[in-house]
Scaffold this motif. Structure first.
Motif, PDB file in Angstrom:
ATOM      1  N   VAL A 165       0.884  -1.291  -0.127  1.00  0.00           N
ATOM      2  CA  VAL A 165      -0.180  -0.025  -0.101  1.00  0.00           C
ATOM      3  C   VAL A 165       0.922   1.134  -0.068  1.00  0.00           C
ATOM      4  CG1 VAL A 165      -1.565   1.309   1.370  1.00  0.00           C
ATOM      5  CG2 VAL A 165      -1.819  -1.174   1.239  1.00  0.00           C
ATOM      6  N   ASP A 166       1.888   1.186   0.709  1.00  0.00           N
ATOM      7  CA  ASP A 166       2.939   2.473   0.939  1.00  0.00           C
ATOM      8  C   ASP A 166       3.321   2.748  -0.512  1.00  0.00           C
ATOM      9  OD1 ASP A 166       2.424   2.475   3.598  1.00  0.00           O
ATOM     10  OD2 ASP A 166       4.303   1.680   4.292  1.00  0.00           O
ATOM     11  N   LYS A 167       3.669   1.952  -1.240  1.00  0.00           N
ATOM     12  CA  LYS A 167       4.392   2.109  -2.573  1.00  0.00           C
ATOM     13  C   LYS A 167       3.149   2.525  -3.616  1.00  0.00           C
ATOM     14  CE  LYS A 167       8.132  -0.859  -2.176  1.00  0.00           C
ATOM     15  NZ  LYS A 167       9.008  -2.192  -2.831  1.00  0.00           N
ATOM     16  N   LYS A 168       1.932   1.860  -3.485  1.00  0.00           N
ATOM     17  CA  LYS A 168       1.141   2.119  -4.133  1.00  0.00           C
ATOM     18  C   LYS A 168       0.514   3.535  -3.982  1.00  0.00           C
ATOM     19  CE  LYS A 168      -2.368  -0.660  -5.186  1.00  0.00           C
ATOM     20  NZ  LYS A 168      -3.379  -1.731  -4.914  1.00  0.00           N
ATOM     21  N   LEU A 169       0.283   4.124  -2.732  1.00  0.00           N
ATOM     22  CA  LEU A 169       0.402   5.205  -2.432  1.00  0.00           C
ATOM     23  C   LEU A 169       1.165   6.586  -2.667  1.00  0.00           C
ATOM     24  CD1 LEU A 169      -0.970   5.176   1.470  1.00  0.00           C
ATOM     25  CD2 LEU A 169      -2.268   5.475  -0.640  1.00  0.00           C
ATOM     26  N   VAL A 170       2.520   5.915  -2.825  1.00  0.00           N
ATOM     27  CA  VAL A 170       3.412   6.809  -3.357  1.00  0.00           C
ATOM     28  C   VAL A 170       3.352   7.360  -5.006  1.00  0.00           C
ATOM     29  CG1 VAL A 170       5.999   7.217  -3.999  1.00  0.00           C
ATOM     30  CG2 VAL A 170       5.191   6.246  -1.853  1.00  0.00           C
ATOM     31  N   VAL A 171       2.944   5.973  -5.715  1.00  0.00           N
ATOM     32  CA  VAL A 171       3.042   6.075  -7.126  1.00  0.00           C
ATOM     33  C   VAL A 171       1.784   6.998  -7.576  1.00  0.00           C
ATOM     34  CG1 VAL A 171       4.366   4.102  -7.555  1.00  0.00           C
ATOM     35  CG2 VAL A 171       1.894   3.885  -7.322  1.00  0.00           C
ATOM     36  N   LEU A 172       0.595   6.735  -6.895  1.00  0.00           N
ATOM     37  CA  LEU A 172      -0.566   7.201  -7.025  1.00  0.00           C
ATOM     38  C   LEU A 172      -0.394   8.729  -6.650  1.00  0.00           C
ATOM     39  CD1 LEU A 172      -3.555   4.885  -5.387  1.00  0.00           C
ATOM     40  CD2 LEU A 172      -3.014   5.816  -8.040  1.00  0.00           C
ATOM     41  N   GLY A 173       0.311   9.090  -5.546  1.00  0.00           N
ATOM     42  CA  GLY A 173       0.802  10.556  -5.418  1.00  0.00           C
ATOM     43  C   GLY A 173       1.309  11.040  -6.410  1.00  0.00           C
ATOM     44  N   ARG A 174       2.374  10.310  -7.178  1.00  0.00           N
ATOM     45  CA  ARG A 174       3.056  10.946  -8.355  1.00  0.00           C
ATOM     46  C   ARG A 174       2.076  11.144  -9.382  1.00  0.00           C
ATOM     47  NH1 ARG A 174       7.557  13.529  -6.792  1.00  0.00           N
ATOM     48  NH2 ARG A 174       8.806  11.923  -5.410  1.00  0.00           N
ATOM     49  N   ALA A 175       1.103  10.314  -9.485  1.00  0.00           N
ATOM     50  CA  ALA A 175       0.128  10.149 -10.681  1.00  0.00           C
ATOM     51  C   ALA A 175      -0.860  11.598 -10.473  1.00  0.00           C
ATOM     52  CB  ALA A 175      -0.664   9.067 -10.657  1.00  0.00           C
ATOM     53  N   LEU A 176      -0.954  11.978  -8.984  1.00  0.00           N
ATOM     54  CA  LEU A 176      -1.872  13.051  -8.747  1.00  0.00           C
ATOM     55  C   LEU A 176      -0.875  14.253  -9.083  1.00  0.00           C
ATOM     56  CD1 LEU A 176      -3.503  12.444  -5.251  1.00  0.00           C
ATOM     57  CD2 LEU A 176      -4.643  12.900  -7.470  1.00  0.00           C
ATOM     58  N   GLU A 177       0.585  14.268  -8.887  1.00  0.00           N
ATOM     59  CA  GLU A 177       1.283  15.309  -9.051  1.00  0.00           C
ATOM     60  C   GLU A 177       1.295  15.690 -10.749  1.00  0.00           C
ATOM     61  OE1 GLU A 177       6.088  16.927  -8.321  1.00  0.00           O
ATOM     62  OE2 GLU A 177       5.248  14.870  -7.991  1.00  0.00           O
ATOM     63  N   PHE A 178       1.648  14.459 -11.451  1.00  0.00           N
ATOM     64  CA  PHE A 178       1.743  15.010 -12.917  1.00  0.00           C
ATOM     65  C   PHE A 178       0.352  14.637 -13.989  1.00  0.00           C
ATOM     66  CE2 PHE A 178       5.752  12.950 -11.605  1.00  0.00           C
ATOM     67  CZ  PHE A 178       6.362  14.002 -11.368  1.00  0.00           C
ATOM     68  N   CYS A 179      -0.622  14.454 -13.324  1.00  0.00           N
ATOM     69  CA  CYS A 179      -1.805  14.011 -14.199  1.00  0.00           C
ATOM     70  C   CYS A 179      -2.471  15.423 -14.631  1.00  0.00           C
ATOM     71  CB  CYS A 179      -2.760  13.320 -13.663  1.00  0.00           C
ATOM     72  SG  CYS A 179      -3.796  14.260 -12.147  1.00  0.00           S
ATOM     73  N   PRO A 180      -3.248  15.600 -15.754  1.00  0.00           N
ATOM     74  CA  PRO A 180      -3.883  16.913 -15.961  1.00  0.00           C
ATOM     75  C   PRO A 180      -5.306  17.207 -14.943  1.00  0.00           C
ATOM     76  CG  PRO A 180      -4.601  14.932 -17.542  1.00  0.00           C
ATOM     77  CD  PRO A 180      -3.410  14.577 -16.830  1.00  0.00           C
ATOM     78  N   GLU A 181      -5.668  18.222 -14.957  1.00  0.00           N
ATOM     79  CA  GLU A 181      -6.569  18.590 -14.012  1.00  0.00           C
ATOM     80  C   GLU A 181      -7.982  17.672 -14.091  1.00  0.00           C
ATOM     81  OE1 GLU A 181      -7.373  22.616 -14.482  1.00  0.00           O
ATOM     82  OE2 GLU A 181      -5.404  23.084 -13.705  1.00  0.00           O
ATOM     83  N   ASP A 182      -8.404  17.387 -15.259  1.00  0.00           N
ATOM     84  CA  ASP A 182      -9.628  16.512 -15.363  1.00  0.00           C
ATOM     85  C   ASP A 182      -9.578  15.035 -15.051  1.00  0.00           C
ATOM     86  OD1 ASP A 182      -7.673  16.059 -17.530  1.00  0.00           O
ATOM     87  OD2 ASP A 182      -9.453  15.760 -18.914  1.00  0.00           O
ATOM     88  N   LYS A 183      -8.379  14.725 -14.583  1.00  0.00           N
ATOM     89  CA  LYS A 183      -8.119  13.136 -14.172  1.00  0.00           C
ATOM     90  C   LYS A 183      -7.662  13.240 -12.529  1.00  0.00           C
ATOM     91  CE  LYS A 183      -8.210  11.735 -18.389  1.00  0.00           C
ATOM     92  NZ  LYS A 183      -9.264  10.908 -18.618  1.00  0.00           N
ATOM     93  N   LEU A 184      -7.819  14.167 -12.011  1.00  0.00           N
ATOM     94  CA  LEU A 184      -7.828  14.224 -10.507  1.00  0.00           C
ATOM     95  C   LEU A 184      -8.743  13.643  -9.864  1.00  0.00           C
ATOM     96  CD1 LEU A 184      -6.499  17.995  -9.598  1.00  0.00           C
ATOM     97  CD2 LEU A 184      -5.252  16.041  -9.372  1.00  0.00           C
TER      98      LEU A 184
END
Length: 988
Positions: A845-864
């Protein structure tokens, strides 16, 4: 009747038994003149003396009857000619015996004349045979071993019975004289025929042409010239030959009146005078037209039956010498045809010889006659054949045109020029050699210097030959060299413009597929002397260039030079072929000296002559020549020689470094594209790789070498373009998106994703070194491949490296997040992180949270919204899991014995289990505690979206609203409520 009576005795004596004495002894005692005369007529023997005795005795017994008839005629002569004839008729009816005696007398006279002719002919023929025997004796040692007896019996028709029984005396006296004359004529016994024609002209003259037609066609007319008809210019008709009777005076019975009377009484026997009425006798004299027609027909018959043109010509010439008019043209035709048959060169194989007739000759056009004369002439003989055969014919044509009043001074010249233009180059060269200006004018075939130059230019530029350069040069050496002083610039410009237009003239078009030499003569004909001289100078340069191109196995027809004079593309193409074909077709081109020779010749082709005429490569620069030469040298894989040319000082190749690089790259790619194997250690791929090492190292060359290495490495992964067919090198180069090659490797090789650095090195060699976006895409492919293989550890590690690359790109990009490359990298990165973070089988879970956090950081606004939903679900599941864990742990603790029971874990321990930072909880309410805990956790998450624009996404299903709120604050409230609930705070 007694056997001793004279009549019986005469009948019992055979012809062969008769003698002169016996004839006299028997017949002289008989008084009946009619009986004796009839007996002498009835007997025909071969003995000359006996036959003469019989004829003379019979003639003597008719004398009294003649006297009686003449006496009766004298008595009736006073009444005129008609009465004379009537008197004779009356007398002969009254005295039939005298009529018969007069009739027999005519026979005796004719036979005596024939006997005289027989004797004369015998003498002449005997003399001829004696001469023939003398000739035969000279050939006693004949190598063919002739049999004289056989020859004699087959070719000597004697007249005497002992020699030849075909015409013995007994038959000669009664045969038709025309038949006899024709027989002698067929045996070529012309003296015998002449004797008959002289002494029996009254009978034979109407049939003279019948007799002449019996002479063999192969017989030379000189041997029977006295028999041939002649023309008497004084009479304007055929001349009458000399007639000479054997008797000085005609006998009375041979007179016209007597013969007419005897004919009326049908008393005159048939003696063959009418036997040849069917032969159309010609009794009168022929006019000039008739004589010319006979000679023409005789000549045609000779040619048609024997083909002996010399005999036909001699016949016509005799007619001309005999004064027969209108035979000149026939003599010319026969003479010219005889030259064709006898003097013109013939084919080596006699079976290929043609049959010529006079009609066929007359049907030929003048150009066809020239072609026939020279059909088998060789380069060595054509000049002599021209002088012996063609020139007389052309002279005859001119003479005929003048006689016809249609004089054409250019007729012969045009025919001669037309043949030269159509002749093969070696033959034309021989004619030009015989027309050199240095020869005396009467000896030259082509006598006009300007025409000589025009013909040569037309022949050379109209030729398709690719190999006869020595012949072309020999033609050029025969041309005149005019000493022309430099003229005005306008004259030079006019000459150059004329030659420039020649290129367009010889270029094929939709209307004319090919420009012939005759067409070119029309082009060169108007050129003045200055332009011709300039054209010859240009021809000299073109011939030199043609020899050079032929030497290096890239020959062109001469017309290529004016065609390409203003076409640099065509010149460059020919130079490329020259440099390339040299290495491929000439196996001996292995030394540097040979290539130096080639380079020298290429520069010669570019050079400009002293007269200002540019060579075949005149539009190309020195750099063009050197680069093309280097390209050919490299394409021959002679890299060591190429290094010598490039690095040895002083270098013969004056090329800038970029040009050398371009050439090396171009040749290397040619090797690459032609390679059947991608292994850079063998074959054309090895040559492509080594070619890049000829010049000094550079970035461009290094990139190409890297690409070749990458190609070789890709082939080791057995990548296929279609089932069963491996991906070829040319397909790899033509692939527009080379990242797809890495995709094929990852999809086709099971464990390729495990070798991240190897794949990245391959990416760099494919030309993406320094390309962060391509690197991010490659890492994303590696992560995705590991994820599909459920190798979550490698997938996470790869994604982390991908995130680092993106962050480095952002840090090194002046434009920041607005940079297009950074946007592309972010797009790839957040998708890969999102896929890994939401994968259900990934339990960390920790790693998944990390990668999801990176996804939130780099994704476009309509994908948040989507990513936050996954984040909340992952957080809820994680909290429930932890709550169950705590509950299970409390139950276990309460059931333990008191002795073993430990003190309950404090709140600080729970926070530790939640992996939250520890903080003192005394005198702090739950809300403050939750706020501080979230702030510390959130501080470690990579939420950096402050720079983005606002999103208008709708609220999610949980009621989480994003409109008008800061994303960071919203996330903080969500985490505060969750942690507050966990600590027992009031959720209100």
């Amino acid at each position: 009747m007694s056997a001793h009576q004279p009549h019986v005795r005469w009948q019992n004596v055979g012809d062969d038994e008769l003698t002169v004495h016996l004839v006299r002894d028997i017949l002289n005692v008989i008084d009946d003149d009619l009986w004796v005369a009839a007996a002498c007529t009835d007997r025909l023997v071969n003995d000359l003396d006996v036959q003469r005795e019989l004829l003379e005795l019979g003639l003597s017994r008719t004398s009294l009857a003649v006297d009686r008839a003449r006496t009766s005629l004298v008595q009736g002569s006073e009444s005129g000619p008609l009465c004379t004839k009537r008197t004779l008729n009356a007398y002969f009816r009254q005295v039939p015996a005298d009529a018969q005696l007069c009739q027999l007398r005519t026979i005796f006279l004719d036979r005596l004349d024939r006997l005289s002719s027989f004797v004369e002919i015998h003498k002449v023929v005997q003399l001829q045979w004696e001469k023939s025997d003398d000739i035969d004796s000279e050939w006693e040692d004949d190598p063919w071993d002739y049999d004289p007896e056989e020859t004699s019996s087959s070719s000597k028709p004697d007249l005497l019975p002992a020699a030849d029984s075909r015409i013995p005396l007994s038959k000669f006296l009664v045969m038709d004289l025309v038949d006899i004359a024709c027989f002698f004529a067929s045996l070529e016994l012309y003296s015998a025929v002449h004797i008959l024609m002289t002494h029996h002209s009254s009978v034979l003259w109407p049939f003279r042409f019948v007799v002449l037609s019996s002479i063999p066609a192969h017989a030379p007319p000189s041997k029977y010239s006295e028999l041939l008809p002649a023309y008497d210019i004084s009479q304007g008709a055929e001349s009458m030959p000399l007639s000479q009777s054997w008797r000085s005076e005609s006998d009375w019975v041979e007179s016209h009146d007597v013969r007419a009377a005897l004919t009326d009484l049908q008393a005159l026997p048939h003696i063959g005078l009418d036997a040849h009425a069917m032969l159309s006798p010609v009794g009168g004299l022929l006019d000039p037209v008739g004589l010319a027609a006979w000679y023409a027909q005789r000549a045609e018959d000779v040619v048609a039956s024997t083909g002996m043109l010399d005999i036909a010509l001699a016949t016509v010439q005799h007619g001309i010498s005999s004064g027969v008019p209108d035979l000149d043209q026939l003599e010319e035709d026969l003479g010219l045809l005889a030259r064709l048959v006898y003097d013109a060169p013939q084919p080596s194989d006699s079976s290929d010889a043609e049959d010529w007739t006079l009609d066929r000759w007359k049907s030929l056009e003048p150009a066809q006659v020239l072609q026939a004369y020279l059909a088998h002439s060789t380069q060595e003989s054509v000049a002599g054949d021209m002088t012996r055969l063609v020139m007389p014919y052309l002279f005859v044509l001119e003479s005929r045109a003048e006689r016809a009043g249609q004089s054409d001074p250019d007729l012969a010249v045009n025919l001669l020029y037309d043949y030269v233009l159509r002749a093969p180059l070696p033959v034309a060269a021989a004619i030009f050699e015989a027309s050199k200006p240095t020869l005396p004018l009467p000896q030259r075939i082509i006598r006009n210097d300007e025409d000589l130059a025009r013909l040569a230019l037309s022949c050379l530029y109209g030729s398709d030959s690719l190999s006869e350069w020595s012949t072309m040069s020999s033609i050029f050496e025969c041309l005149p060299a005019w000493d022309i002083q430099p003229g005005t610039e306008d004259e030079a410009d006019e000459a150059d413009a004329t030659i420039a237009s020649l290129g367009a003239f010889v270029t094929p078009s939709t209307t004319i597929s090919r420009c012939s030499a005759a067409d070119l003569l029309l082009f060169f004909k108007p050129l003045p002397l200055v332009s011709l001289s300039r054209a010859l100078n240009i021809l000299d340069v073109h011939l030199m260039c043609g020899e050079i191109l032929s030497r290096w196995s890239v020959p062109v027809p001469l017309r290529w030079f004016p065609q390409s004079a203003s076409d640099v593309v065509e010149q460059r193409a020919r130079a490329n072929r020259m440099a390339r074909r040299t290495g491929s077709s000439l196996g001996e081109m292995k030394s540097k000296d040979d290539w130096e020779w080639l380079l020298e010749d290429m520069h010669k082709l570019r050079a400009t002559s002293k007269a200002g005429i540019r060579g075949a490569f005149g539009l190309m620069s020195e750099v063009d020549i050197s680069s093309i030469f280097l390209s050919g040298l490299l394409s021959s894989s002679l890299f060591d020689i190429a290094r010598e040319f490039l690095h040895k000082k002083p270098s013969k190749l004056s090329l800038p470094a970029p040009v050398v690089e371009d050439t090396c790259l171009s040749v290397s790619r040619e090797f690459y594209d032609n390679a059947s194997s991608a292994n850079f250690k063998v074959g054309d791929m090895r040559l492509a790789y080594d070619c890049l090492a000829v010049w000094r190292p550079s970035e461009r060359l290094s990139r190409e070498r890297d690409f070749i290495e990458a190609t070789s490495r890709i082939s080791s992964y057995n990548v296929y373009s279609r089932p069963g067919v491996k991906l070829s090198p040319i397909e790899m180069r033509l692939t527009t998106d080379r990242l797809s090659l890495i995709s094929r490797i990852l999809s086709g090789t099971v464990d390729a994703y495990k070798h991240t650095q190897v794949i990245l090195d391959l990416l760099y060699k494919l030309g993406y070194k320094g390309d962060a976006v391509a690197e991010v895409k490659t890492l994303a492919m590696l992560s995705d491949t590991a994820l599909q293989a459920e190798d979550f550890t490698r997938a996470y590690e790869t994604s982390q490296r991908m995130v680092e690359t993106v962050l480095q790109l952002r840090a090194g990009t002046p434009a920041g997040p607005e940079d297009p490359a950074f946007r592309k990298a972010c797009e790839v990165c957040w998708v890969a992180c999102y896929q890994l973070g939401r994968h259900p089988e990934f339990k960390d879970v920790d790693k998944k949270l990390v990668v999801l956090g990176r996804a939130l950081e780099f994704c476009p606004e309509d994908k948040l919204s989507d990513i936050l939903t996954s984040w909340r679900r992952l957080q809820r599941d994680d909290l429930e899991s932890r709550r169950e864990s705590i509950s299970n742990r409390s139950t276990t603790y309460q059931r333990r014995p008191a002795a073993n029971r430990k003190s309950a874990p404090s709140l600080q321990a729970k926070l530790t289990d939640l992996r939250l930072p520890m903080a003192p909880l005394i005198n702090a309410d739950a809300a403050a505690l939750a706020g501080r805990a979230f702030n510390r956790v959130a501080s470690t998450l990579p939420f950096t979206v402050g720079g983005r624009g606002r999103s208008n996404a709708p609220e999610d299903s949980s009621g989480l609203g994003l409109n008008g709120e800061d994303v960071s604050a919203h996330a903080s409230r969500v985490l505060q409520r969750g942690i507050g609930w966990l600590l027992g705070a009031d959720e209100s």
